[in-house]
Design a protein around this motif. Structure first.
Motif, PDB file in Angstrom:
ATOM      1  N   HIS A 176       0.827  -1.203   0.000  1.00  0.00           N
ATOM      2  CA  HIS A 176       0.000   0.000   0.000  1.00  0.00           C
ATOM      3  C   HIS A 176       0.862   1.254   0.000  1.00  0.00           C
ATOM      4  O   HIS A 176       0.526   2.261  -0.644  1.00  0.00           O
ATOM      5  N   ALA A 177       1.996   1.189   0.706  1.00  0.00           N
ATOM      6  CA  ALA A 177       2.899   2.338   0.802  1.00  0.00           C
ATOM      7  C   ALA A 177       3.783   2.493  -0.431  1.00  0.00           C
ATOM      8  O   ALA A 177       4.610   3.413  -0.492  1.00  0.00           O
ATOM      9  N   GLU A 178       3.633   1.577  -1.404  1.00  0.00           N
ATOM     10  CA  GLU A 178       4.405   1.573  -2.642  1.00  0.00           C
ATOM     11  C   GLU A 178       5.892   1.315  -2.399  1.00  0.00           C
ATOM     12  O   GLU A 178       6.741   1.673  -3.213  1.00  0.00           O
ATOM     13  N   TYR A 179       6.186   0.675  -1.269  1.00  0.00           N
ATOM     14  CA  TYR A 179       7.552   0.220  -0.997  1.00  0.00           C
ATOM     15  C   TYR A 179       7.800  -1.065  -1.787  1.00  0.00           C
ATOM     16  O   TYR A 179       8.834  -1.218  -2.422  1.00  0.00           O
ATOM     17  N   GLY A 180       6.834  -1.985  -1.713  1.00  0.00           N
ATOM     18  CA  GLY A 180       6.890  -3.211  -2.497  1.00  0.00           C
ATOM     19  C   GLY A 180       7.511  -4.380  -1.763  1.00  0.00           C
ATOM     20  O   GLY A 180       8.415  -4.213  -0.934  1.00  0.00           O
ATOM     21  N   CYS A 181       7.031  -5.591  -2.063  1.00  0.00           N
ATOM     22  CA  CYS A 181       7.605  -6.808  -1.504  1.00  0.00           C
ATOM     23  C   CYS A 181       7.039  -8.011  -2.257  1.00  0.00           C
ATOM     24  O   CYS A 181       6.023  -7.905  -2.946  1.00  0.00           O
ATOM     25  N   ALA A 210       6.107  -1.965  13.802  1.00  0.00           N
ATOM     26  CA  ALA A 210       7.531  -1.966  14.185  1.00  0.00           C
ATOM     27  C   ALA A 210       8.407  -2.295  12.978  1.00  0.00           C
ATOM     28  O   ALA A 210       9.437  -1.651  12.746  1.00  0.00           O
ATOM     29  N   VAL A 211       7.983  -3.278  12.176  1.00  0.00           N
ATOM     30  CA  VAL A 211       8.755  -3.654  10.986  1.00  0.00           C
ATOM     31  C   VAL A 211       8.710  -2.541   9.942  1.00  0.00           C
ATOM     32  O   VAL A 211       9.736  -2.181   9.353  1.00  0.00           O
ATOM     33  N   ALA A 212       7.535  -1.982   9.705  1.00  0.00           N
ATOM     34  CA  ALA A 212       7.397  -0.911   8.707  1.00  0.00           C
ATOM     35  C   ALA A 212       8.237   0.306   9.087  1.00  0.00           C
ATOM     36  O   ALA A 212       8.899   0.912   8.225  1.00  0.00           O
ATOM     37  N   ILE A 229       9.250   3.293   6.376  1.00  0.00           N
ATOM     38  CA  ILE A 229       7.953   3.717   5.846  1.00  0.00           C
ATOM     39  C   ILE A 229       7.462   4.913   6.660  1.00  0.00           C
ATOM     40  O   ILE A 229       7.532   4.909   7.891  1.00  0.00           O
ATOM     41  N   THR A 230       6.965   5.925   6.009  1.00  0.00           N
ATOM     42  CA  THR A 230       6.567   7.147   6.703  1.00  0.00           C
ATOM     43  C   THR A 230       5.295   6.937   7.521  1.00  0.00           C
ATOM     44  O   THR A 230       4.486   6.054   7.239  1.00  0.00           O
ATOM     45  N   GLY A 237       2.506   8.668   7.768  1.00  0.00           N
ATOM     46  CA  GLY A 237       1.252   8.819   7.039  1.00  0.00           C
ATOM     47  C   GLY A 237       0.921   7.594   6.204  1.00  0.00           C
ATOM     48  O   GLY A 237      -0.239   7.165   6.139  1.00  0.00           O
ATOM     49  N   ARG A 238       1.919   7.025   5.580  1.00  0.00           N
ATOM     50  CA  ARG A 238       1.697   5.829   4.752  1.00  0.00           C
ATOM     51  C   ARG A 238       1.346   4.615   5.612  1.00  0.00           C
ATOM     52  O   ARG A 238       0.532   3.775   5.211  1.00  0.00           O
ATOM     53  N   ILE A 239       1.977   4.499   6.779  1.00  0.00           N
ATOM     54  CA  ILE A 239       1.647   3.396   7.691  1.00  0.00           C
ATOM     55  C   ILE A 239       0.192   3.496   8.121  1.00  0.00           C
ATOM     56  O   ILE A 239      -0.570   2.512   8.057  1.00  0.00           O
ATOM     57  N   LYS A 240      -0.229   4.673   8.561  1.00  0.00           N
ATOM     58  CA  LYS A 240      -1.607   4.858   9.027  1.00  0.00           C
ATOM     59  C   LYS A 240      -2.618   4.628   7.912  1.00  0.00           C
ATOM     60  O   LYS A 240      -3.664   3.993   8.123  1.00  0.00           O
ATOM     61  N   ALA A 241      -2.325   5.126   6.733  1.00  0.00           N
ATOM     62  CA  ALA A 241      -3.248   4.958   5.602  1.00  0.00           C
ATOM     63  C   ALA A 241      -3.397   3.486   5.223  1.00  0.00           C
ATOM     64  O   ALA A 241      -4.502   3.013   4.920  1.00  0.00           O
ATOM     65  N   ALA A 242      -2.299   2.756   5.268  1.00  0.00           N
ATOM     66  CA  ALA A 242      -2.339   1.331   4.919  1.00  0.00           C
ATOM     67  C   ALA A 242      -3.160   0.541   5.933  1.00  0.00           C
ATOM     68  O   ALA A 242      -3.987  -0.305   5.566  1.00  0.00           O
TER      69      ALA A 242
END
Length: 463
Positions: A131-136, A287-289, A294-295, A297-302
């Motif tokens: 969701h954060a567009e980091y990818g995995c 904790a991992v994110a 990961i920022t 805002g992106r953590i909360k949005a995900a």
């Protein structure tokens, strides 16, 4: 085994949740994938739609004799004709854990182990990264409700892998980040004693790569023996942990809370999934994110967009008059967390639990614990034991559990389930178990949703 050079793979037990994730990994990388499974399911039909060839008869003539690699699940019996043939013919035959081992060697690996919570935690981590567009590359032990998948790929050389302790397969993994959610006695048919279970999880942490990180729940047994060059201890709400939740409050069938970690704070996180144990799983995922950069805002949005995992505190019906939750819980502690959380969210409703015990050995070893956890409900229905890979054990049956329960309880057959639901009141209805209890989901959902509609109309008429 060079995964990059393989062009044809054959799977024995391709429809298993872990096996199908690996099959999808190969398929999406242009490899010819085919396989066998005992029965056709919605998941195997999806695999066929994605281009894989699957048959449902143990027949060597139907197997892919051109396969360069044969992958099998430990759930397949040693008498399986195809498996025996491939071994005798000298094919490269490996367990799915061997494939995952190679993946953890090649990629930056985040593995999630533990006797409870690993599927939700691994899916949360993979979802946040996607969701954060980091990818995995995600290899999950459940079907993500967001994507209707247990696998997805990415060009980023990062893998999120659920680490299965059954058959000790997780000991082949080599993580850069290892998450450890729980160390409770389970799979005693494999390990024999609780001490051996603990030893295996300690070994799991010894496999963390140099400079790697262990993210573990605070308060685990033998915590001082857990390895990893860096440790992050998490907990639901214990301020002694490195990261924990505060200001927890129910919200729209889920929760809002703050996350505290030393000199960092994430406020007003919304998790739309029920179960306080899922808040704790979310803390581990956060904790991992955060570790990966990961920022906020992106953590909360995900997390706010997280729809959960099928059969993990899954709402099939949720309205003012009827709630139906389906869950994979098959261990006493999982049942305790499930029923406690459901009752806390819907305290005024009569709670009825339909539970299908999984495995004769697990029922024998934990009958008292099952009875204690199930007694948290107002009424309990027990199905006969789902045997899976086991043969019956004399004297071990669902009545063992029923005799220890003081609440209204009855053992019913599968054909009695839907008539019972139609005839009885269950404003908060829960189905739980790891066998084939999910076959009732669709019909039960239709019945209970209809009851809610009827109740609603009745109240409107009285008004």
């Amino acid at each position: 085994m060079d995964l990059n050079k393989i062009k044809r793979v054959y799977f024995i037990g391709i429809g298993g949740i872990g096996m199908s994730a690996i099959a999808r990994f190969f398929n999406e990388n242009g490899v010819h994938v085919s396989g066998y499974d005992r029965t056709e399911t919605a998941l195997t039909r999806q695999l066929v739609e994605e281009g894989m060839e699957i048959h449902y008869t143990d027949d060597v003539e139907l197997a892919d004799k051109q396969a360069e690699l044969v992958v099998y699940t430990p759930a397949i019996p040693g008498t399986h004709a195809e498996l025996i043939w491939f071994v005798k013919q000298g094919y490269e035959v490996v367990k799915r854990s061997d494939v995952l081992q190679e993946i953890t060697k090649e990629l930056y690996a985040i593995t999630i182990g533990g006797t409870h919570g690993k599927t939700t935690t691994s899916t949360l981590i993979a979802h946040i990264l996607r969701h954060a567009e980091y990818g995995c590359n995600a290899f999950l032990g459940g079907i993500s409700a967001n994507y209707d998948r247990n696998f997805w790929s990415s060009t980023r050389q990062v893998a999120v892998i659920e680490a299965d302790e059954y058959d000790r397969s997780f000991l082949k993994l080599h993580p850069d980040v290892a998450v450890l959610t729980a160390i409770d006695a389970d799979h005693l048919d494999i390990y024999g004693t609780e001490k051996e279970v603990q030893e295996a999880f300690i070994q799991y942490t010894r496999n963390i790569k140099a400079k790697g990180t262990l993210v573990a729940k605070l308060g685990l047994h033998r915590a001082a023996e857990l390895k990893g060059d860096h440790h992050i201890w998490y907990h639901l709400d214990d301020s002694k942990a490195d990261i924990y939740a505060a200001n927890i409050r129910p919200a729209e069938g889920g929760y809002r809370f703050d996350v505290i970690q030393q000199d960092w704070k994430l406020t007003d996180v919304y998790l739309p999934v029920g179960g306080t144990h899922n808040i704790e799983n979310t803390i581990a995922a956060i904790a991992v994110a955060h570790l990966l950069g990961i920022t906020d805002g992106r953590i909360k949005a995900a997390i706010a967009d997280f729809k959960g995992i099928k059969r993990r505190f899954e709402y099939l019906v949720k309205n003012d008059y009827q709630v139906y939750i389906d869950d994979y819980a098959h261990h006493p502690e999982e049942l305790r967390a499930l029923i406690t959380s459901a009752r806390a969210l819907f305290p005024e409703r009569k709670c009825v639990v339909l539970f299908q015990p999984h495995l004769y050995t697990r029922t024998r070893d934990f009958a008292e614990g099952f009875a204690e956890s199930l007694s948290l409900a107002d009424e309990i229905l027990l199905l006969p034991i789902y045997p899976a890979r086991e043969l019956p054990i004399e004297g071990v049956h669902s009545e063992m559990i029923a005799k220890m329960i003081s609440k209204p309880v009855q053992v019913i057959q599968k054909e009695e389930v839907l008539p019972w639901i139609k005839a009885n009141s269950a404003p908060l209805f829960i189905t739980a178990g790891a066998g084939d209890i999910d076959q009732f989901r669709e019909a039960a959902e239709e019945i209970l949703n209809g009851k809610g509609i009827v109740e609603n109309e009745a109240i409107k008429k009285k008004a």
